[in-house]
Design a protein around this motif. Sequence first.
Motif, short mmCIF file in Angstrom:
data_model
loop_
_atom_site.label_atom_id
_atom_site.label_comp_id
_atom_site.label_asym_id
_atom_site.label_seq_id
_atom_site.Cartn_x
_atom_site.Cartn_y
_atom_site.Cartn_z
N GLY A 59 23.89 29.60 32.11
CA GLY A 59 24.83 29.09 33.11
C GLY A 59 26.05 28.42 32.54
N THR B 146 29.71 28.20 30.56
CA THR B 146 30.90 28.90 30.09
C THR B 146 31.86 27.87 29.52
OG1 THR B 146 31.68 28.84 32.37
CG2 THR B 146 30.96 30.96 31.57
N ARG C 294 31.73 24.42 31.72
CA ARG C 294 31.28 24.60 33.10
C ARG C 294 29.82 25.03 33.07
NH1 ARG C 294 31.42 28.97 35.97
NH2 ARG C 294 31.42 28.80 38.22
N ILE D 194 26.86 33.75 43.51
CA ILE D 194 26.99 33.29 42.12
C ILE D 194 25.69 32.61 41.68
CG2 ILE D 194 28.27 31.75 40.57
CD1 ILE D 194 30.67 32.10 42.48
N ARG E 149 23.29 33.93 38.66
CA ARG E 149 23.00 33.01 37.54
C ARG E 149 21.58 33.21 37.01
NH1 ARG E 149 20.81 30.02 34.36
NH2 ARG E 149 21.10 27.79 34.06
N GLN F 201 31.63 36.80 36.05
CA GLN F 201 32.34 35.82 35.24
C GLN F 201 31.89 34.40 35.53
OE1 GLN F 201 36.34 36.84 36.32
NE2 GLN F 201 36.10 38.83 35.36
N GLN F 202 31.60 34.11 36.79
CA GLN F 202 31.30 32.73 37.15
C GLN F 202 29.82 32.37 37.01
OE1 GLN F 202 33.20 31.05 40.47
NE2 GLN F 202 35.20 31.66 39.72
N SER F 203 28.96 33.37 36.82
CA SER F 203 27.53 33.08 36.81
C SER F 203 27.10 32.36 35.54
CB SER F 203 26.75 34.38 36.95
OG SER F 203 26.95 35.17 35.80
N GLY F 204 27.84 32.54 34.44
CA GLY F 204 27.40 31.97 33.16
C GLY F 204 26.12 32.60 32.67
N ASN F 205 25.86 33.83 33.08
CA ASN F 205 24.64 34.53 32.71
C ASN F 205 25.01 35.64 31.72
OD1 ASN F 205 22.32 36.01 32.55
ND2 ASN F 205 21.90 36.00 34.75
#
Lengths: 452, 299
Positions: A168, A170, A216, B65, B69, B91-95
């Motif tokens: 999770g 970044t 983040r 999102i 994740r 891009q926003q999942s951070g996975n």
Amino acid sequence: MLRPALLAAALAAAFPAHADDQADLAALRAEVQAMKTGYEARIQALEARLAKAEAAAAAPSAAPAASAAPVEAASSAPANPGAFNPAISLILQGGYANLKDIPARQIAGFLTNDAASTPARGFSVDDSELVLASNIDPYFRGYFNATLNDGSVGVEEAWFQTIALGHGLTVKGGRFRSGIGYQNEQHPHAWDFATNNLMYQTLFGEGYGNDGLQLRWVAPTDLFTELGAEIGRGAQFPGTDRNRNGAGSYALYGHIGGDVGESNSWRGGVSYLSTRADARTGTLTDSNGTLVDTAFSGDSRTWMADFVWKWAPLGNPTVRNFKFAAELFRREESGGLSCSGGLLCTGSAGAYQATQYGGYAQAAYQFMPRWRVGYRYDVLDPGSREYGLNDTALPRTDYRPTRHSLMVDYSPSEFSRLRLQVTQDRANVGQDENQWYLRYIYSLGTHGAHTF
Amino acid sequence: MKPFRLFSFLFAAWPVFAHAALNVFACEPEWGALATELGGDAVKVYTATTAMQDPHHIEARPSLIAQMRRANLAVCTGAELEIGWLPVLLQQSGNAAIQPGQPGYFEAARQVALLEKPMVLDRAQGDIHAAGNPHVQTDPRNIARVAQALAARMAELDPARAALYRARLAGFNTRWNAAIARWQAEAAPLRGMPIAVQHLGFPYLENWLGLKQVAVLEPKPGVAPSVGQLADVAARLKATPARAVIRAAYQDPRPSEWLAAHAGIPAIALPFTVGGSARAGDLFGLFDDTVDQLLRAAR
């Protein structure tokens, strides 16, 4: 039968110590031979099954249309030498504005970013935005956004972002729009109105960007939960650029969000921005009513709360949809403020302490495909201000700047949009006016997806 | 040394204990249903969209999102169908596991041969997809091809249950091939039936059943037709009549119904994907209902 041979070679290379031992070598040979025969048997079985399946498939599809059915197993990748180029998009925007001739527009009671552009009267072209974005390698993504206008190029954003950290997390680095608030990450072409809201105009000019680092984290929960922390140079308003090591600003934010049924979704959050200013220039009106120049040095702390709610029948926004967004802020500034110009300001610094508030609420409704109407209400509260030594020179008005905006826009496709807006502007005493805006926004090339 | 060995064993085996079920994020209901067929209880499937939503236009909502994740495997159509929202989720999942190029990212359209690859890429042609028409799920033979690749991918990601996925794939193939044979036999009268479509969403269905598409209501892909354009289509249908006008369940019913009323032909809302009608509760129901609705129009 290349694979068993390759495997044998690989095994021999991988275990040179064992190869010395004759017994082991013989065992290996036997194993490879066994694998080879095993593979051959399986391939023969598969070929038999394939032949059988082809015969079965040929029987019911006697008609020519069915026999023309695709038989290739998979689609080939495009043989395009440009495929590795970054995605490029260009935003064209401009229009017509019908405004009163007011040389220096002020927002009563607030020290604002004077560099923020006021719209030109008549026809004009706004900044064109050029965006390049691409994955750099399996670990990073890059993004570049520049604004172009006569004789000026502004680097709005230029950053890298990790994609392979996982958990999770970044990390973003470079110049980027801060993740605070809701509208902050949006560029003007993504706004729902032709003009910026009064809150962001007062707080930042357009939006808060920074040169620095962002961390983040998205939590592994059903409820969307993200936490972010940023440190950076802090050169932008409400801070100032400085010739110093270390960080000039930091920001913290958290957002949560989710769905309510199939038709509703929401996101809300709180943010905090802390930065320092050194001789930040501004303009205020003195007790005589003349404009005086100010310079502020000290700390600026901003708290923000944001909330967005979207509705679409059964989650399908193509025909009808509704969006509500509201944000509030509280800003505390403390330090010294000097003023010069006019008859009353002497140029000496007085202790400055201000706690100010404001916010906006807006709604946009798509009532039929392509057509939307929207309304926005802006209000600011100048709050409490102490000017110290300059208290007599600088009056404290309790005037509350407000704005009402109505817009209607028409989007022939997702790449083009035309907008008409009328705004009743009461941002300053004696500055009441009705403004008319006609705007076009065109997006050329591979335009990236927009966030929620 | 003994406690150290125990710890290193536990550490190495941790992923097995930690991932009780394979978390599958399915972009469209058909792939969610397929993952459930192939994984059964061994997978936890989250379907991002419903049959009532236009897969071209989905909001990159916070809830999506949050689901992305935690996903071990994202199963999407690809071919630019989700270009307006999937990149944001990725891009926003951070996975890291489900990024394009990783085993956790699966595109169904890569497993089949795409139709309608545009000769000219120009936005003036409307909402076209450079790779070809992405609505591959309307041909059950494509589903079979995707199933093959998806089961292999699931086995790769979850090797402990590889045998289970293979066994379930074999079971699914048997039932699916029997169902295809039955549908093809039932649909024999549909061969050559002229139809009008609201959106270019059915080339694979037309290809499979031998339907003849004689008119499209959208003047350009993704562009809603005006009344004038609909009147033109109605006039053209006088010369080359169609037996029915077809749309997907999620699409605005008004253009098809306008045309149905003016051309005197039935308007059919095909389920298009799992959940698109009461009968389309799973992949088998999807084609049962599709074939039945078309047969009723042909009578």
